[in-house]
Scaffold this motif. Structure first.
Motif, short mmCIF file in Angstrom:
data_model
loop_
_atom_site.label_atom_id
_atom_site.label_comp_id
_atom_site.label_asym_id
_atom_site.label_seq_id
_atom_site.Cartn_x
_atom_site.Cartn_y
_atom_site.Cartn_z
N GLN A 1 7.37 17.09 17.89
CA GLN A 1 8.69 17.68 18.14
C GLN A 1 9.53 16.76 19.01
OE1 GLN A 1 7.91 21.62 19.80
NE2 GLN A 1 8.64 22.56 17.91
N ALA A 2 8.92 16.21 20.06
CA ALA A 2 9.66 15.32 20.97
C ALA A 2 10.17 14.10 20.23
CB ALA A 2 8.76 14.92 22.13
N ALA A 3 9.32 13.49 19.38
CA ALA A 3 9.73 12.30 18.64
C ALA A 3 10.89 12.59 17.70
CB ALA A 3 8.54 11.75 17.86
N LYS A 4 10.86 13.76 17.06
CA LYS A 4 11.93 14.12 16.14
C LYS A 4 13.26 14.28 16.88
CE LYS A 4 11.84 18.18 13.94
NZ LYS A 4 11.54 19.24 12.94
N LEU A 5 13.23 14.95 18.03
CA LEU A 5 14.45 15.13 18.81
C LEU A 5 14.97 13.81 19.36
CD1 LEU A 5 14.09 18.42 20.89
CD2 LEU A 5 16.08 17.71 19.58
N LEU A 6 14.06 12.98 19.86
CA LEU A 6 14.47 11.70 20.44
C LEU A 6 15.05 10.78 19.37
CD1 LEU A 6 11.48 11.18 22.87
CD2 LEU A 6 13.89 11.36 23.54
N LEU B 1 14.50 5.37 21.47
CA LEU B 1 13.54 4.88 20.48
C LEU B 1 12.27 4.35 21.14
CD1 LEU B 1 16.00 3.21 17.98
CD2 LEU B 1 14.53 5.19 17.53
N GLU B 2 12.40 3.78 22.32
CA GLU B 2 11.20 3.33 23.05
C GLU B 2 10.33 4.53 23.43
OE1 GLU B 2 12.97 1.09 26.18
OE2 GLU B 2 13.09 -0.77 24.99
N GLU B 3 10.97 5.64 23.77
CA GLU B 3 10.20 6.86 24.05
C GLU B 3 9.51 7.36 22.79
OE1 GLU B 3 11.91 9.93 26.64
OE2 GLU B 3 13.65 8.61 26.89
N VAL B 4 10.20 7.24 21.65
CA VAL B 4 9.59 7.64 20.37
C VAL B 4 8.36 6.79 20.10
CG1 VAL B 4 9.91 7.76 17.87
CG2 VAL B 4 11.77 8.46 19.39
N LEU B 5 8.44 5.50 20.35
CA LEU B 5 7.32 4.60 20.07
C LEU B 5 6.14 4.83 21.01
CD1 LEU B 5 9.32 1.36 19.25
CD2 LEU B 5 7.90 2.69 17.68
#
Length: 510
Positions: free
Chosen positions: A460-465, A485-489
């Motif tokens: 969920q966090a990756a989708k929102l970020l 995007l760095e947080e997504v990675l």
């Protein structure tokens, strides 16, 4: 702005301060949905006596015939319907709840729901202790006074009084007030520790989400010498294992074992009666759920089809349970990919009970599966009329509007879905996504930022970020896009889309 002060008084019967507040409204003029919600809070209110003809079979069921019970999501929907009706009449206001240390759980949840209703100007304050101001108080009727007196006395009540308390607990369970039912049953249990009392107490706990305590009670309920009652205990135990326990306590194997034991108990009864047949069908419906969850859809369909045929000419209770089986059968058809059969079954179901909003919503989902967006829209409009506080209805409406190219309407529907439950992250994402799809990146970003991604599951966090990164990039803030995007990675280091997007942003910043 109007000011209201209500007194929290404690006691066995809940919702006293809420009933006091609602006495200021002309409830007889409310919609049927609001009155269905009011019945939970004030079951003796005269306005509630008129709703049975407009309610679904589930909502209109009598206490002893009820086979569907209210869990928290449904309670919150009722609270929202009541709150919206009251605020539409009252307007902006401030509410002081005095003596909040005595506030019962149901009332607290109602006031919290009221304070969170979107588009309304209402402030709720919980005040500890007494305040010397004019306070609204609920009028206790003879029934409530008798319950309070008997539940509070230390000496053992007479048997007829214990019978009275038990029946009142059953009635409160039937209206959805499991908090009041639990308090009354605890009072009964001090003097009458019978399997039936343990069973109803377990049901109250299950409705409250206290499933471990519910299992403790059901294990005592199954000791009932009455076969039908004992089978009911096994059914309750099976549903805890299949559906209601936290994920780490669920077990389809255990659920199946409980159901088989209950079926053996029913088969041991020599005299065949209509009631016994009903409970056998009820048991096999539970087993169909286990089969469905195991992917054994054909076997589940066989059990459900047989059960529907056996209940077709029965009582009102049987008609209600027939709709439960038909609903489950439609789900099986859809799960197996036979959408046409699912649609046919849902239409048959609606011919029996057309006032259940979820049935219209599920039929709409079938139409969405096959791209029949106009038909889906028509079903969802009816579902919204019958259940205006069902979040999923508004979410599906938003999706349908997007498919029909109606961006403005999609945003409005997704916003309403989000307002029905601001803590639901999927609804927040859908709302932000709809804003992004209608070229409103700043608004989408503002909505997406309301979620604390650090507290969310990785997916969920990756989708929102990712959505945040896209909107920042569109707004020209490449630094913020790269950070997101760095947080997504960090959350999904091998995600190819995230890697590609990050590389693209870095290159644009060079």
């Amino acid at each position: 702005m109007r000011q209201f002060t209500v007194q929290a008084e404690g006691g066995a019967v809940g919702f006293s301060p809420v009933r006091a507040l609602l006495r200021t409204a002309r409830t007889a003029e409310w919609s049927s949905r609001a009155l269905i919600g009011l019945k939970l809070i004030a079951p003796d209110a005269p306005a509630c006596a008129t709703i049975e003809d407009k309610a679904s079979l589930t909502d209109a069921a009598r206490a002893h015939d009820r086979i569907r019970f209210f869990l928290k999501d449904r309670l919150l929907r009722n609270f929202r319907d009541v709150g919206q009706a009251w605020l539409a009449e009252t307007g902006p206001c401030a509410i002081d709840v005095v003596g909040a240390e005595n506030l019962d759980e149901g009332s607290r949840l109602f006031f919290e729901t009221l304070a969170e209703l979107a588009g309304t100007a209402v402030t709720v304050r919980f005040v500890i202790g007494h305040r010397d101001t004019a306070q609204l108080r609920a009028e206790a009727n003879e029934r409530t006074r008798r319950i309070e007196k008997l539940a509070a006395q230390a000496a053992a009540p007479a048997e007829e009084d214990l019978d009275f308390l038990y029946e009142q607990a059953v009635e409160y369970l039937g209206t959805g007030d499991s908090w009041t039912a639990e308090r009354i049953l605890q009072a009964v249990l001090r003097h009458r520790s019978t399997p039936s009392v343990w069973g109803r107490l377990g049901l109250a706990y299950a409705m409250l989400g206290r499933t471990v305590e519910a299992e403790f009670c059901y294990l005592r309920w199954r000791e009932d010498p009455d076969a039908v009652s004992a089978a009911g205990a096994y059914y309750g135990l099976s549903m805890l294992s299949a559906r209601h326990h936290p994920a780490h306590l669920r077990s389809l194997d255990r659920a199946a074992q409980f159901l088989e034991k209950g079926h053996q108990v029913l088969e041991s009864v020599a005299d065949e009666t209509e009631d016994l047949e009903f409970h056998k069908v009820f048991n096999r419906n539970g087993y169909a759920l286990v089969e469905f969850r195991r992917g054994q859809v054909r076997e589940a369909v066989a059990h459900l089809t047989d059960g529907i045929a056996k209940l077709r000419n029965g009582s009102a209770k049987h008609h209600m349970h027939q709709t439960v089986l038909m609903y489950n059968l439609a789900q099986c058809h859809r799960r197996s990919g036979n959408v046409d059969a699912a649609i046919t079954t849902y239409h048959q179901l609606l011919s029996v009970d057309g006032n259940m909003p979820e049935y219209h919503m599920e039929l709409a989902s079938c139409y969405l599966d096959i791209g029949e967006f106009t038909k889906a829209y028509d079903c969802l409009v009816e579902a919204r009329r019958l259940g205006p506080s069902i979040q999923e209805v508004h979410s599906l409406l938003g999706f349908t509007h997007l498919q029909l190219g109606q961006g403005v309407e999609a945003v409005a529907a997704y916003r309403t879905a989000y307002e029905c439950g601001p803590d639901h992250v999927d609804a927040l994402y859908d709302y932000a996504y709809a804003l992004a799809e209608t070229d409103q990146p700043l608004a989408a970003l503002q909505v997406a930022r309301k979620a604390d991604t650090g507290l969310l599951p990785a997916e969920q966090a990756a989708k929102l970020l990712t959505l945040v990164a896209e909107q920042n990039a569109l707004l020209g803030d490449l630094t913020a896009a790269r950070t997101a995007l760095e947080e997504v990675l960090i959350l999904t280091p091998d995600a190819p889309d995230a890697l590609a997007n990050h590389s693209q942003v870095v290159a644009a910043m060079a």
